[in-house]
Motif scaffolding. Structure first.
Motif, short mmCIF file in Angstrom:
data_model
loop_
_atom_site.label_atom_id
_atom_site.label_comp_id
_atom_site.label_asym_id
_atom_site.label_seq_id
_atom_site.Cartn_x
_atom_site.Cartn_y
_atom_site.Cartn_z
N GLY A 1 21.37 36.89 38.40
CA GLY A 1 21.93 38.10 38.98
C GLY A 1 21.10 39.28 38.53
N GLN A 2 21.46 40.46 39.01
CA GLN A 2 20.77 41.65 38.53
C GLN A 2 20.95 41.78 37.02
OE1 GLN A 2 18.64 43.61 39.59
NE2 GLN A 2 18.80 43.99 41.79
N LEU B 1 17.41 39.31 46.40
CA LEU B 1 16.53 39.18 45.25
C LEU B 1 15.50 38.06 45.42
CD1 LEU B 1 19.12 39.54 42.33
CD2 LEU B 1 17.58 41.29 43.23
N VAL B 2 15.60 37.30 46.52
CA VAL B 2 14.72 36.14 46.72
C VAL B 2 13.24 36.53 46.70
CG1 VAL B 2 13.98 34.43 48.42
CG2 VAL B 2 16.40 34.62 47.82
N PRO B 3 12.80 37.53 47.47
CA PRO B 3 11.36 37.85 47.45
C PRO B 3 10.83 38.21 46.07
CG PRO B 3 12.43 38.91 49.31
CD PRO B 3 13.53 38.39 48.44
N GLU B 4 11.59 39.02 45.34
CA GLU B 4 11.14 39.41 44.00
C GLU B 4 11.11 38.20 43.07
OE1 GLU B 4 12.14 42.52 40.33
OE2 GLU B 4 13.59 42.22 41.94
N LEU B 5 12.12 37.34 43.15
CA LEU B 5 12.15 36.15 42.30
C LEU B 5 10.96 35.25 42.59
CD1 LEU B 5 13.48 34.30 40.23
CD2 LEU B 5 14.95 33.41 42.05
N GLU B 6 10.63 35.09 43.86
CA GLU B 6 9.46 34.27 44.20
C GLU B 6 8.19 34.84 43.57
OE1 GLU B 6 10.88 32.48 48.56
OE2 GLU B 6 9.66 34.31 48.46
N ARG B 7 8.03 36.16 43.63
CA ARG B 7 6.84 36.77 43.05
C ARG B 7 6.80 36.59 41.53
NH1 ARG B 7 8.18 41.00 46.69
NH2 ARG B 7 9.11 42.21 44.98
N LEU B 8 7.94 36.79 40.88
CA LEU B 8 7.98 36.67 39.42
C LEU B 8 7.68 35.24 38.97
CD1 LEU B 8 11.09 38.91 38.63
CD2 LEU B 8 8.70 39.44 38.15
N LEU B 9 8.22 34.27 39.67
CA LEU B 9 7.97 32.87 39.30
C LEU B 9 6.51 32.50 39.55
CD1 LEU B 9 11.19 31.02 40.55
CD2 LEU B 9 10.65 31.84 38.25
N ASP B 10 5.95 33.00 40.64
CA ASP B 10 4.54 32.74 40.92
C ASP B 10 3.65 33.32 39.81
OD1 ASP B 10 5.14 31.39 43.21
OD2 ASP B 10 4.72 33.06 44.57
N GLN B 11 4.00 34.51 39.33
CA GLN B 11 3.24 35.14 38.26
C GLN B 11 3.30 34.31 36.98
OE1 GLN B 11 4.87 39.09 37.88
NE2 GLN B 11 4.15 39.73 39.90
N ARG B 12 4.43 33.64 36.77
CA ARG B 12 4.59 32.81 35.57
C ARG B 12 4.08 31.39 35.78
NH1 ARG B 12 8.68 34.09 31.71
NH2 ARG B 12 9.40 36.24 31.88
#
Length: 350
Positions: free
Chosen positions: A153-154, A209-220
């Motif tokens: 969640g946020q 929040l899906v697009p941001e989560l995808e970006r953050l996981l890709d970065q990790r």
């Protein structure tokens, strides 16, 4: 017999009137951000589903009585957050926000990698192969071991409230839900979060929040299945807003970014004109402007508030009949989707 022509299904679109946006003149939130947050709210509730076409810029601007440049700025912000996209011939549409699902081969590749690490560690420890096999077999048969699922969640507090409902709904199945916050993921993160990402594969989060989560996981460099969920106001909240329509007055206590969205819901569901509602928002340094709120407290009207300011509102010591929290639950469509994954026990209401 000739093949019948394919019937083209027209794209789903929403008009400026159907979008039900309501703006307020407030220094706390620019007009374009009010549009952004209310559109995001419609996406989160499922009122704007994947692929829905948004109103044309000029049509929405004319309906709201604002400059077209303001709508352009709002659409640009939504696009930068990965929530909408421009398609030739269709204008701005809601991006697919159902999440990211990998195929069987991808999951098997991840499993093979984990097995390779286990074998290497077992040999490094000098454990005989037959003992390693026995231990792995015992672990697989252990009924206490559930399938770890993350809910982001946020905030962790927000995720915790939804996790409790999910755990009860799927308690007869081996899914074990753990709440985490996007706030923590945006930073370096903690050891517990790193461990959770390492052992989990499926992650639930709100569609917005899906697009941001995808970006953050890709970065990790984290490979995971992401399921976008949607939430709507609970029946209790809808009931309380309905009761306000008979009173004709209320005050809103919320965070700055949520002001226009909450006022829009009060006007839409309680029938109280947004211009007649006093608004008190959380101060930048935290806490509420109690002096500003004092006349409202003394007037005896009901406070409509969001979960983000629950602690501050509780500290006011008002009786329950003067409070109306806007709380959310997962939508029926979301629950049906999750039921297909973790099907409820036989005889249990879906």
């Amino acid at each position: 017999m000739p093949r019948s022509a394919k019937v083209e299904v027209p794209p789903v679109a929403v008009s400026a009137e159907e979008l039900l946006l309501r703006l307020v003149d407030t220094e706390a939130m620019p007009l374009y951000l009010q549009v952004v947050h209310q559109v995001k709210q419609r996406i989160m509730t499922g009122e704007l589903a994947d692929g829905v076409q948004l109103p044309a810029v000029r049509a929405l601007a004319a309906h709201l009585g604002i400059n077209p440049g303001t709508v352009v700025q709002a659409y640009r912000q939504l696009a930068s957050e990965g929530l909408i996209e421009s398609l030739r011939g269709r204008g701005s549409v809601v991006r697919p926000l159902s999440g990211r699902v990998s195929d069987t081969m991808a999951r098997e590749r991840l499993l093979d990698s984990a097995i390779d690490r286990l074998v290497a560690r077992s040999r490094a420890l000098g454990i005989p192969e037959n003992q390693t096999l026995q231990r792995v077999s015992a672990a697989l048969l252990d009924a206490r071991t559930g399938v770890p699922v993350l809910f982001l969640g946020q905030t962790a507090e927000q995720a915790t409230r939804f996790v409790g409902d999910l755990q009860r709904r799927y308690e007869s199945h081996k899914a074990t839900f753990q709440p985490l916050s996007m706030e923590e993921l945006r930073t370096k993160g903690t050891e517990s979060m790193e461990r959770a990402l390492e052992v989990s594969y499926t992650i639930l989060t709100f569609a917005t929040l899906v697009p941001e989560l995808e970006r953050l996981l890709d970065q990790r460099g984290v490979e995971a299945e992401i399921i976008g969920v949607r939430a709507e106001l609970t029946q209790a909240s809808l009931g309380r807003l309905g009761e306000l329509s008979t009173q004709g007055r209320c005050a809103v206590v919320t965070e700055s970014h949520a002001i226009s969205t909450v006022l829009a819901e009060v006007e839409r569901l309680a029938g109280i004109d947004r211009h007649d509602v006093q608004v008190v928002h959380r101060l930048p340094e935290g806490g509420l402007a109690v002096d500003e709120l004092r006349p409202t407290l003394d007037s005896g009207c009901t406070l409509v508030y969001t979960s983000g300011v629950r602690a501050e509102v509780a500290a006011l010591g008002l009786p329950p009949e003067r409070l109306a929290e806007l709380s959310f639950r997962l939508t029926p469509a979301t629950l049906r989707k999750l039921d297909r994954r973790w099907r409820t026990a036989k005889g249990e209401e879906a």
